[in-house]
Design a protein around this motif. Structure first.
Motif, PDB file in Angstrom:
ATOM      1  N   ALA A  29      -0.898 -10.064  15.362  1.00  0.00           N
ATOM      2  CA  ALA A  29      -0.134 -10.726  14.309  1.00  0.00           C
ATOM      3  C   ALA A  29      -0.162  -9.919  13.026  1.00  0.00           C
ATOM      4  CB  ALA A  29      -0.709 -12.130  14.068  1.00  0.00           C
ATOM      5  N   ALA A  30      -1.334  -9.344  12.684  1.00  0.00           N
ATOM      6  CA  ALA A  30      -1.450  -8.545  11.468  1.00  0.00           C
ATOM      7  C   ALA A  30      -0.601  -7.287  11.556  1.00  0.00           C
ATOM      8  CB  ALA A  30      -2.906  -8.190  11.223  1.00  0.00           C
ATOM      9  N   ALA A  31      -0.648  -6.619  12.701  1.00  0.00           N
ATOM     10  CA  ALA A  31       0.136  -5.395  12.880  1.00  0.00           C
ATOM     11  C   ALA A  31       1.629  -5.678  12.849  1.00  0.00           C
ATOM     12  CB  ALA A  31      -0.249  -4.722  14.196  1.00  0.00           C
ATOM     13  N   ALA A  32       2.028  -6.839  13.380  1.00  0.00           N
ATOM     14  CA  ALA A  32       3.444  -7.215  13.409  1.00  0.00           C
ATOM     15  C   ALA A  32       3.922  -7.744  12.055  1.00  0.00           C
ATOM     16  CB  ALA A  32       3.681  -8.262  14.485  1.00  0.00           C
ATOM     17  N   LEU A  63      -4.963  -2.879   9.932  1.00  0.00           N
ATOM     18  CA  LEU A  63      -3.651  -2.748  10.575  1.00  0.00           C
ATOM     19  C   LEU A  63      -2.534  -3.259   9.678  1.00  0.00           C
ATOM     20  CD1 LEU A  63      -4.725  -3.901  14.148  1.00  0.00           C
ATOM     21  CD2 LEU A  63      -4.107  -1.580  13.447  1.00  0.00           C
ATOM     22  N   ALA A  64      -2.783  -4.344   8.968  1.00  0.00           N
ATOM     23  CA  ALA A  64      -1.765  -4.881   8.066  1.00  0.00           C
ATOM     24  C   ALA A  64      -1.546  -3.951   6.883  1.00  0.00           C
ATOM     25  CB  ALA A  64      -2.180  -6.268   7.582  1.00  0.00           C
ATOM     26  N   ALA A  65      -2.632  -3.434   6.323  1.00  0.00           N
ATOM     27  CA  ALA A  65      -2.512  -2.515   5.184  1.00  0.00           C
ATOM     28  C   ALA A  65      -1.810  -1.235   5.596  1.00  0.00           C
ATOM     29  CB  ALA A  65      -3.894  -2.206   4.631  1.00  0.00           C
ATOM     30  N   GLN A  66      -2.130  -0.741   6.767  1.00  0.00           N
ATOM     31  CA  GLN A  66      -1.521   0.496   7.269  1.00  0.00           C
ATOM     32  C   GLN A  66      -0.012   0.364   7.381  1.00  0.00           C
ATOM     33  OE1 GLN A  66      -2.042   1.507  11.473  1.00  0.00           O
ATOM     34  NE2 GLN A  66      -2.837   3.511  10.812  1.00  0.00           N
ATOM     35  N   PRO A  73      -8.844   0.085   4.906  1.00  0.00           N
ATOM     36  CA  PRO A  73      -7.546  -0.473   4.531  1.00  0.00           C
ATOM     37  C   PRO A  73      -6.892   0.248   3.358  1.00  0.00           C
ATOM     38  CG  PRO A  73      -9.059  -2.247   5.069  1.00  0.00           C
ATOM     39  CD  PRO A  73      -9.868  -0.997   5.085  1.00  0.00           C
ATOM     40  N   LEU A  74      -7.665   0.586   2.322  1.00  0.00           N
ATOM     41  CA  LEU A  74      -7.075   1.254   1.161  1.00  0.00           C
ATOM     42  C   LEU A  74      -6.568   2.639   1.529  1.00  0.00           C
ATOM     43  CD1 LEU A  74      -6.425   1.355  -1.839  1.00  0.00           C
ATOM     44  CD2 LEU A  74      -8.761   2.183  -2.255  1.00  0.00           C
ATOM     45  N   ASP A  78       2.313  -1.565  -3.272  1.00  0.00           N
ATOM     46  CA  ASP A  78       1.918  -2.944  -3.570  1.00  0.00           C
ATOM     47  C   ASP A  78       0.602  -3.305  -2.881  1.00  0.00           C
ATOM     48  OD1 ASP A  78       4.180  -3.182  -5.072  1.00  0.00           O
ATOM     49  OD2 ASP A  78       5.360  -4.196  -3.515  1.00  0.00           O
ATOM     50  N   VAL A  79       0.437  -2.838  -1.655  1.00  0.00           N
ATOM     51  CA  VAL A  79      -0.810  -3.098  -0.942  1.00  0.00           C
ATOM     52  C   VAL A  79      -1.972  -2.393  -1.639  1.00  0.00           C
ATOM     53  CG1 VAL A  79      -2.035  -2.821   1.246  1.00  0.00           C
ATOM     54  CG2 VAL A  79       0.394  -3.438   1.244  1.00  0.00           C
ATOM     55  N   VAL A  80      -1.740  -1.165  -2.083  1.00  0.00           N
ATOM     56  CA  VAL A  80      -2.780  -0.431  -2.799  1.00  0.00           C
ATOM     57  C   VAL A  80      -3.203  -1.203  -4.050  1.00  0.00           C
ATOM     58  CG1 VAL A  80      -3.273   1.656  -4.140  1.00  0.00           C
ATOM     59  CG2 VAL A  80      -2.106   1.843  -1.927  1.00  0.00           C
TER      60      VAL A  80
END
Length: 535
Positions: free
Chosen positions: A50-53, A92-95, A122-123, A133-135
């Motif tokens: 779910a996170a990767a998707a 995986l979500a951050a990537q 993740p960073l 935005d994730v950073v």
């Protein structure tokens, strides 16, 4: 692990639904008793899928089910579960840049600094992919910004600069150690200069990063930018205090100007010529940039340096580079067309030829190299051994230089048939060749060619003795007319040669201005001698 509800690829039903982003299906399966922590053959759970998707709805359903499972059965912490590669759901979500999912996972107490097997986090993953935005979110949540994440000890700032993510660099320079070094002593600013990342370089400079930082091998950002041809970065560095005269090598005092000259970056070389101390071109213990330009056959760099006043002789670099002068280096590989052009430029600029240089000229495969050198040299007249530049652009050879040439010639008598006609047709006075060694060692035809340029009946007795001995031993076969007195016409041209000077006679249009019939011009210039090369 329970794989009773799996597809052929070993992904559980819940994970398959999460991968497809079907939140309703995930809720139904979990409510029907499917395990929330089932793993596939990669160690992935439904939360990883779910996170990767990037399905925030599926993430919510899975987190809620996981929380209930922990309270009921003491199940392990699913939010920080890692795949076989050490990847967490947050990673995986951050990537992949799924900001909403990362936010959900952090609220569920995901470890913001959890490392993967390959030392990423993740960073670092978000920085690598350019997800600004994730950073920002991860930094605001306390992500460690100065940790190293690769085998070469790169930080997030190194990677952001390398990838050219200038907006991320602008975020990181506010919180990162600007002078952090990798295992080669390379700072993020050095990386920006190396890869031509001008915007990132500018951000680092304005944040206060050191423009003169040196790597473990003493290379500076200015050196690497000059080497790689990043003109805008070179300008930026110089405008903000980069030192063009700082030694940048542990082997010899290399400067940025050397890198620009070696790799033929003309615009950068032009800029560095204005700010580099020209003392590097002649000072003992240093190395003229002419050496590296010649070594790479960068003829335009050689020409630019010479026009800027760099001495063609430079300093003797036998100790540091194993070569005496730029010309010596060029002559050693003059079979290469670019190096031959370097020879032409250096000799035209007045480079001095020592004995070893002349030897290299004489042992070359043909007469072309000698002809090339003599295009820029005028043989001295004994009554006027000046070194002034003549009207035709040629420099009068110093007596010492001519002496070195003759010494080298006498050590190369085996190839005299190649170089002797060139010297004579270029205006060398034959009397300087009246050397016993030459008469003893050159082949028969080369000796005959020399005798055609003089009165053979007036040779000194020791030389006549050598000729008699060679004739008796059949190592010299004289031309028939050498047994007769020279014709009056030959004596006359020798006198004209003496009055005008051999160089003027052979290499100018002075003969054409004499009041004699045109048919006599070739005769006066000894072109009746079949081996005489045209001037």
């Amino acid at each position: 692990m329970d794989f009773t509800a799996c597809y052929e690829d070993t992904v559980s039903s819940v994970a398959a639904a999460a991968r497809a982003g079907r939140a309703g299906r995930v809720r139904k399966l979990l409510g029907g008793g499917c395990r929330v922590d089932s793993r596939d053959n990669r160690g992935w759970t439904a939360l990883h899928e779910a996170a990767a998707a990037g399905s925030s709805a599926c993430v919510r359903e899975i987190l809620a089910a996981a929380l209930q499972a922990r309270s009921c059965r003491g199940a392990p912490d699913l939010v920080n579960a890692q795949t076989h590669e050490g990847e967490s759901s947050c990673y995986l979500a951050a990537q992949r840049g799924h900001l909403r999912v990362v936010r959900l996972l952090l609220k569920a107490h995901a470890d913001v600094n959890q490392m993967t097997n390959d030392l990423s986090c993740p960073l670092y993953a978000a920085v690598d992919r350019g997800h600004k935005d994730v950073v920002e979110l991860l930094v605001s949540k306390g992500a460690e910004v100065n940790r190293t994440h690769t085998a070469s000890c790169w930080t997030c700032l190194h990677q952001a600069v390398y990838k050219g993510h200038s907006r991320i660099v602008s975020i990181l320079v506010k919180v990162c150690n600007l002078e952090v070094l990798d295992d080669h002593g390379i700072s993020p600013l050095f990386v920006a200069a190396q890869y031509g990342q001008k915007e990132s370089l500018e951000a680092l400079i304005h944040a206060g990063a050191d423009v003169n930082s040196q790597a473990a091998d003493l290379a500076t950002p200015l050196l690497i930018a000059s080497q790689e041809g990043h003109a805008a970065c070179v300008d930026l560095l110089l405008d903000h205090g980069a030192d063009p005269n700082r030694a940048c090598s542990t082997e010899w005092p290399q400067l940025p100007i050397h890198a620009a000259a070696e790799f033929g970056h003309k615009g950068i070389l032009r800029r560095l010529l204005d700010v580099t101390d020209p003392a590097c071109g002649q000072t003992d213990g240093m190395v003229s940039p002419l050496y590296v330009a010649v070594n790479r056959g960068q003829t335009e760099s050689v020409a630019m340096l010479l026009r800027a006043g760099y001495s063609p002789d430079a300093q003797d670099c036998t100790c540091s580079l194993g070569v005496r002068s730029p010309l010596t280096l060029a002559l050693s590989r003059a079979s290469n067309e670019a190096l031959r052009e370097c020879v032409d430029l250096l000799v035209a600029a007045g480079a001095t030829l020592e004995e070893q240089d002349w030897t290299q000229v004489f042992v070359s495969d043909g007469p072309q190299l000698l002809q090339l050198v003599l295009q820029h040299r005028r043989f001295p007249r004994r009554e006027s051994p000046s070194t002034t530049m003549q009207h035709d652009g040629r420099t009068t050879m110093k007596l010492q230089e001519q002496a070195s040439m003759l010494t080298a010639a006498l050590s190369c008598t085996g190839s005299a048939s190649l170089w002797l006609p060139v010297l004579l047709s270029s205006g060398l006075e034959p009397s300087v060749l009246l050397q016993p060694r030459l008469f003893e060692e050159v082949d028969s035809e080369a000796l005959n060619h020399l005798l055609e340029f003089m009165n053979w009946t007036t040779l000194p007795p020791p030389l006549r003795l050598i000729l008699d001995q060679r004739r008796a031993g059949r190592s010299w076969e004289p031309r028939p007319h050498f047994d007769s007195l020279p014709l009056l016409s030959h004596i006359c041209r020798l006198r004209i040669r003496e009055i005008l000077g051999a160089d003027v006679l052979m290499r100018s249009r002075a003969v054409q201005q004499l009041p004699v019939p045109p048919l006599i011009h070739d005769f006066l210039q000894f072109r009746d001698n079949p081996e005489t090369l045209p001037s």
